[in-house]
Scaffold this motif. Structure first.
Motif, mmCIF file in Angstrom:
data_model
loop_
_atom_site.group_PDB
_atom_site.id
_atom_site.type_symbol
_atom_site.label_atom_id
_atom_site.label_comp_id
_atom_site.label_asym_id
_atom_site.label_seq_id
_atom_site.Cartn_x
_atom_site.Cartn_y
_atom_site.Cartn_z
ATOM 1 N N LEU A 62 0.830 -1.199 0.000
ATOM 2 C CA LEU A 62 0.000 0.000 0.000
ATOM 3 C C LEU A 62 0.870 1.257 0.000
ATOM 4 O O LEU A 62 0.637 2.192 -0.776
ATOM 5 N N SER A 71 -3.562 6.835 -5.126
ATOM 6 C CA SER A 71 -4.328 7.170 -3.924
ATOM 7 C C SER A 71 -4.633 5.945 -3.077
ATOM 8 O O SER A 71 -4.974 6.075 -1.904
ATOM 9 N N CYS A 72 -4.544 4.770 -3.697
ATOM 10 C CA CYS A 72 -4.950 3.552 -3.004
ATOM 11 C C CYS A 72 -4.290 2.337 -3.655
ATOM 12 O O CYS A 72 -3.596 2.463 -4.673
ATOM 13 N N LEU A 119 -6.618 1.843 8.223
ATOM 14 C CA LEU A 119 -6.788 1.476 6.821
ATOM 15 C C LEU A 119 -8.266 1.259 6.520
ATOM 16 O O LEU A 119 -8.994 0.697 7.346
ATOM 17 N N ARG A 125 -10.662 -1.502 -3.036
ATOM 18 C CA ARG A 125 -9.486 -0.639 -2.925
ATOM 19 C C ARG A 125 -9.129 -0.455 -1.464
ATOM 20 O O ARG A 125 -10.008 -0.196 -0.636
ATOM 21 N N LEU A 126 -7.841 -0.529 -1.165
ATOM 22 C CA LEU A 126 -7.352 -0.336 0.195
ATOM 23 C C LEU A 126 -6.719 1.045 0.291
ATOM 24 O O LEU A 126 -5.874 1.409 -0.523
ATOM 25 N N TYR A 127 -7.147 1.818 1.300
ATOM 26 C CA TYR A 127 -6.700 3.202 1.473
ATOM 27 C C TYR A 127 -6.078 3.403 2.847
ATOM 28 O O TYR A 127 -6.471 2.753 3.823
ATOM 29 N N TYR A 131 -6.356 9.289 3.146
ATOM 30 C CA TYR A 131 -6.586 9.405 1.711
ATOM 31 C C TYR A 131 -7.991 8.966 1.324
ATOM 32 O O TYR A 131 -8.574 9.483 0.363
ATOM 33 N N TYR A 132 -8.543 8.024 2.079
ATOM 34 C CA TYR A 132 -9.934 7.637 1.814
ATOM 35 C C TYR A 132 -10.851 8.841 2.000
ATOM 36 O O TYR A 132 -11.711 9.131 1.155
ATOM 37 N N GLU A 135 -10.505 11.524 -0.735
ATOM 38 C CA GLU A 135 -11.175 11.140 -1.969
ATOM 39 C C GLU A 135 -12.692 11.210 -1.832
ATOM 40 O O GLU A 135 -13.386 11.777 -2.692
ATOM 41 N N SER A 687 -7.133 4.941 -8.169
ATOM 42 C CA SER A 687 -8.004 5.889 -7.477
ATOM 43 C C SER A 687 -9.419 5.344 -7.518
ATOM 44 O O SER A 687 -9.758 4.530 -8.372
#
Length: 697
Positions: A62, A71-72, A119, A125-127, A131-132, A135, A687
Motif C-alpha cells: 500500500l 491514492s490507493c 486502513l 481498494r485499500l486506502y 486518503y480515503y 477522496e 483511485s
C-alpha cells in the motif's frame, strides 16, 4: 500465513532486500513496521507471527502505491505471481484476488468507511484512512456542486454569446460532414448554467479566452467577487498574462457591439492571479491553511487554471475552504502529466468522457461529451450548437464538463501540434510520419550509443571532448539560445563600468525583467533528474560549455548569470518550489549580486543569494517542473539506455507535456526506440474518484 504468501526468506529480510533493490522506499518499510507494532496489541499472541508477515507485506505494498502517487491499492491489479515486480521472484500470493480481499478485511487495522481505523477498504481498494476521506469528501463536494443548476436568461444570453463568438471559428474542423460545433461557446454556456464547470483542452484550444468571455458575461448580470488561481507562481503569472491579453483582444469586439453593459463589465474582469497557497493563506511551519471549512474563502467565483497539477490533498483543502454558495471553474489539459503528489483529480473528473475505442487514422475524438437531454436542449437554446447528439442515458457529472477540441496555437499542418496529437493518440505510425515529414518546427537529434568495455552504459563525456557528437550538437544549440540572455548581462556589466565616465550608460541597461524574459525563451527539459542525460548531467554539461565559451565564470556558487530553481517553499521570502530566477547585478549596488525573480503579479522580487532556500542550477529542468510554463523553444532530452526505474518515468503523458511546452520549436535528443516506447506507456493512477463521480462505466 503460509496459505496466503509463498516467501523465499523471512518477511523482515525481504523488506530490507526490496528496499535495497529500490522496489520500495525506506518510508514504505518503516510504515509497514509501525503498522505491525500498532496491530500487535489487538492480536492474540499465537497468531502474531503469521499475521505480522501478511500485514507487513500488505502495508509495504500500500505504501509503495502511495509513494508512486496512487491514492490507493487496487486489489484486483496486484500481480499474484510477482506482486513486487522483482527480477528474481521471492514472494508470491497463493490465493485469488477475491480471497485476498477477504483476508485483508480480516486484519484488525482494516475497516469499513465508517470505522475509525488506520486502513479503509471500499470498492476493492485499500486506502490509508486519510486518503480515503480526501477522496470521498472531494467526490461528495464535486457531486453536490455539479447538481446545482443556475438560472440562465434564455432571452438575453443567446445574443450576448453571438456577440462574443465567431461562428466560423471551427469552419475547417475535422474536414468531415458532421455539424460544426463552437466548443468555446458551448463551454461558456455550460459555466453560465452550472455552479461547477470543468473546461479542458490541449494547448491553444482557448481555455483562457473562453473563461475571459465567460467572466465578461457573468459580470454583466451581477457584481461578483472573483479570484483567479493556479498551482504555481509561474502558472499564475501565465494566467494573469493570458487574461490581460484576452481582455485586450476583446476590447475592439466589445466596442463593435455598442453595448455599454459589456464595456463596463470588461473593465471589471480581474487580471491578477495568485497561487493556491497564497489564496488559502499559508501558516508558516504548518500543513494547514488559514482558510478552511470553519473559515471559508470570501468569494463568489473561483477560477483554477492548470488543474491537472492539483493533487488530491490540495483539492480537498481547496474544496473544503470554498463557501457553500460559491461557483467553481476548473481549467486544464487532462492529457498532461498528473500532479506530482498523489491522485489524478482532473483526469478522474474527465474519465467518463473517454472513448475507449479510438481510431487514430480517422477524425474520431478520444473524448465525447455526455449530456442529459435537459442540458443538451438548454445548451442548444443558448448557443444554437448541435449538442443533442451527445445525449447520454447516464450523464452523471457530464453536464458540467466541456472539452475544447480545436487548437488555435498550432496551424492544422504545424509540426508541434501534429506530433503532440499523434503522441496523445499513441499513434506510432503518425509519430514516425511527423518526425520524417521535415517540419521546420521539429528537430530530431539521434543518440549515438557508444558502449563501454563492460557494455552497460554509454561512454561518459567531458565538457571538452564530448564523446557523443549528438549531445554536442544539442549543447551548441543551447549555447546559442542561452547566449541571448547572457549577452544582455554582459552588456549591463559593461554599462556599469562606464557609469563614472558616462551617465548615458544607464539608458542602455537591460532590466532584470527583460533579462529573465529572454532566459525563458528556451529551456532544456529532461525526463529525470540523475544521469548524464538527466537534469544533473545536462546542467553540468551546460555550465562547462558556457564557461568554455566565456559566457559565465562559475568560480563561486552564486556567479553572474546563474539560473536557479527553488526546490522548497520559503513563505517568509515569498519563494516557492519551482520558482525560477537569475543571479544578476544589483541595480542599486552593481558591485553585489542578487537573485531576481518575477512574481505572479509581474513584480520583481530581489533576494540576497545567501538567504535562498534549497535550490539548483536551472539550465535544464524536469518536465514535471515545467508544467504551467511555456517556452518559444524546448529541447527534450531522453536517456540513452533507460534503467528499469527510469522506464517507469517515461510515459506518454511525460512526452506529450514536454512537446506542448514549446510554442515555436521542439527539439528532441533521443532514440526512436525510447521515444516510441515511452509514448506507449500510458499513466494510470489508482483511485476510486472516477467511480464516485461516474459510477461504473
Amino acid at each position: 500465513m503460509n496459505s496466503i504468501l509463498q516467501l523465499q526468506a523471512p518477511i523482515q529480510q525481504l523488506l530490507k532486500h526490496w528496499q535495497q533493490q529500490g522496489l520500495i522506499t525506506p518510508l514504505d518499510r518503516h510504515f509497514a513496521l509501525e503498522m505491525v507494532k500498532m496491530q500487535r496489541s489487538h492480536v492474540d499472541a499465537s497468531h502474531r507471527q503469521q499475521d505480522d508477515a501478511f500485514l507487513l507485506f500488505i502495508c509495504a505494498l500500500l505504501s509503495q502505491q502511495l509513494s508512486s502517487q496512487h491514492s490507493c491499492l487496487v486489489i484486483s491489479n496486484i500481480n499474484l505471481e510477482n506482486p513486487l515486480c522483482e527480477q528474481l521472484v521471492l514472494c508470491q500470493i497463493k490465493i485469488n484476488h477475491g480471497q485476498l480481499e477477504d483476508e485483508i478485511k480480516q486484519l484488525s487495522c482494516v475497516g469499513e468507511p465508517e470505522d475509525n481505523l488506520p486502513l479503509i477498504i471500499e470498492y476493492g481498494r485499500l486506502y490509508l484512512n486519510k486518503y480515503y476521506h480526501f477522496e470521498a469528501q472531494v467526490a461528495q463536494r464535486l457531486n453536490q456542486m455539479a447538481a446545482i443548476n443556475l438560472v440562465a436568461n434564455t432571452e438575453l444570453l443567446p445574443a450576448y454569446l453571438n456577440d462574443l463568438f465567431d461562428e466560423q471559428v471551427n469552419s475547417k474542423q475535422n474536414n468531415t460532414n458532421e455539424p460544426l460545433i463552437n466548443w468555446q461557446k458551448v463551454a461558456t454556456a455550460t459555466a453560465l448554467t452550472k455552479s461547477l464547470a470543468v473546461i479542458t483542452g490541449g494547448p491553444g484550444t482557448g481555455k483562457t479566452t473562453t473563461v475571459t468571455k465567460l467572466l465578461l458575461l457573468l459580470l454583466t448580470q451581477s457584481s461578483l467577487t472573483i479570484k483567479l488561481v493556479a498551482p504555481t507562481g509561474k502558472a499564475a503569472a501565465r494566467l494573469s498574462e493570458s487574461i490581460k491579453a484576452s481582455k485586450a483582444r476583446l476590447a475592439s469586439q466589445v466596442e463593435q457591439t455598442g453595448k455599454q453593459e459589456l464595456k463596463d463589465a470588461l473593465t471589471r474582469i480581474p487580471e491578477e492571479a495568485a497561487t493556491l497557497h497564497r489564496l488559502l493563506g499559508v501558516i508558516p511551519n504548518s500543513h494547514t491553511f488559514r482558510h478552511n471549512k470553519a473559515n471559508p474563502l470570501r468569494l463568489d467565483l473561483l477560477v483554477v487554471d492548470e488543474a491537472s497539477m492539483v493533487d488530491l490533498p490540495m483539492m480537498h483543502k481547496l474544496l473544503s475552504a470554498l463557501p457553500l454558495n460559491a461557483r467553481l471553474i476548473l481549467l486544464g489539459d487532462q492529457d498532461q502529466l498528473a500532479s506530482v503528489e498523489a491522485g489524478a483529480v482532473l483526469a478522474d473528473i474527465c474519465s467518463g468522457l473517454q472513448q475507449h475505442q479510438v481510431n487514430a487514422n480517422t477524425a474520431t475524438q478520444p473524448w465525447q461529451m455526455r449530456y442529459s437531454a435537459e442540458q443538451a436542449q438548454l445548451l442548444e437554446k443558448l448557443t444554437h450548437q448541435p449538442t443533442s447528439q451527445f445525449v447520454h442515458p447516464q450523464p452523471m457529472i457530464g453536464d458540467n464538463l466541456c472539452m475544447l477540441m480545436h487548437s488555435h496555437r498550432f496551424k492544422g499542418d504545424a509540426g508541434i501540434g501534429l506530433l503532440a496529437s499523434a503522441v496523445n493518440y499513441v499513434d506510432i505510425a503518425g509519430i514516425r510520419r511527423e518526425w520524417q515529414h521535415g517540419h521546420q518546427e521539429l528537430t530530431w537529434i539521434e543518440h549515438h550509443v557508444q558502449a563501454t568495455t563492460q557494455g552497460h552504459s554509454p561512454v561518459a563525456s567531458t565538457s571538452k571532448t564530448q564523446a557523443n557528437t549528438q549531445s554536442l550538437q544539442l549543447l551548441q544549440v543551447s549555447v546559442a539560445a542561452y547566449g541571448q540572455y547572457l549577452q544582455m548581462i554582459l552588456d549591463n556589466q559593461y554599462a556599469y563600468t562606464q557609469l563614472e565616465s558616462s551617465s548615458a550608460a544607464l539608458e542602455n541597461l537591460h532590466s532584470p525583467t527583460a533579462i529573465i524574459d529572454s532566459f525563458n525563451q528556451y529551456r532544456i527539459l529532461c525526463a529525470m533528474r540523475s544521469g548524464e542525460f538527466g537534469v544533473d548531467g545536462m546542467n553540468l554539461a551546460m555550465t562547462n560549455v558556457l564557461k568554455e565559451n566565456q559566457w559565465i565564470k562559475p568560480s563561486q556558487e552564486f556567479y553572474l548569470g546563474r539560473p536557479i530553481i527553488i526546490q522548497s517553499n520559503d513563505y517568509n521570502l515569498g519563494l516557492f518550489n519551482g520558482d525560477i530566477g537569475l543571479i544578476l547585478q544589483d541595480e542599486q549596488k552593481p558591485e553585489r549580486l542578487m537573485a531576481y525573480f518575477v512574481k505572479a503579479d509581474g513584480s520583481l522580487l530581489k533576494v540576497q543569494p545567501a538567504r535562498l532556500p534549497n535550490h539548483d542550477t536551472c539550465f535544464a529542468m524536469t518536465v514535471h517542473k515545467s508544467q504551467g510554463s511555456e517556452f518559444e523553444q524546448v529541447a527534450f532530452v531522453l536517456p540513452q539506455k533507460p534503467s528499469n526505474a527510469q522506464w517507469q518515468l517515461l510515459t506518454k503523458e511525460l512526452v506529450y507535456t514536454a512537446i506542448t511546452r514549446a510554442k515555436e520549436h521542439f527539439i528532441c535528443l533521443g532514440s526512436p526506440y525510447v521515444f516510441e516506447k515511452a509514448c506507449q506507456q500510458v499513466t494510470s493512477r489508482a483511485s476510486g474518484l472516477a467511480i464516485r463521480l461516474w459510477g461504473t462505466h
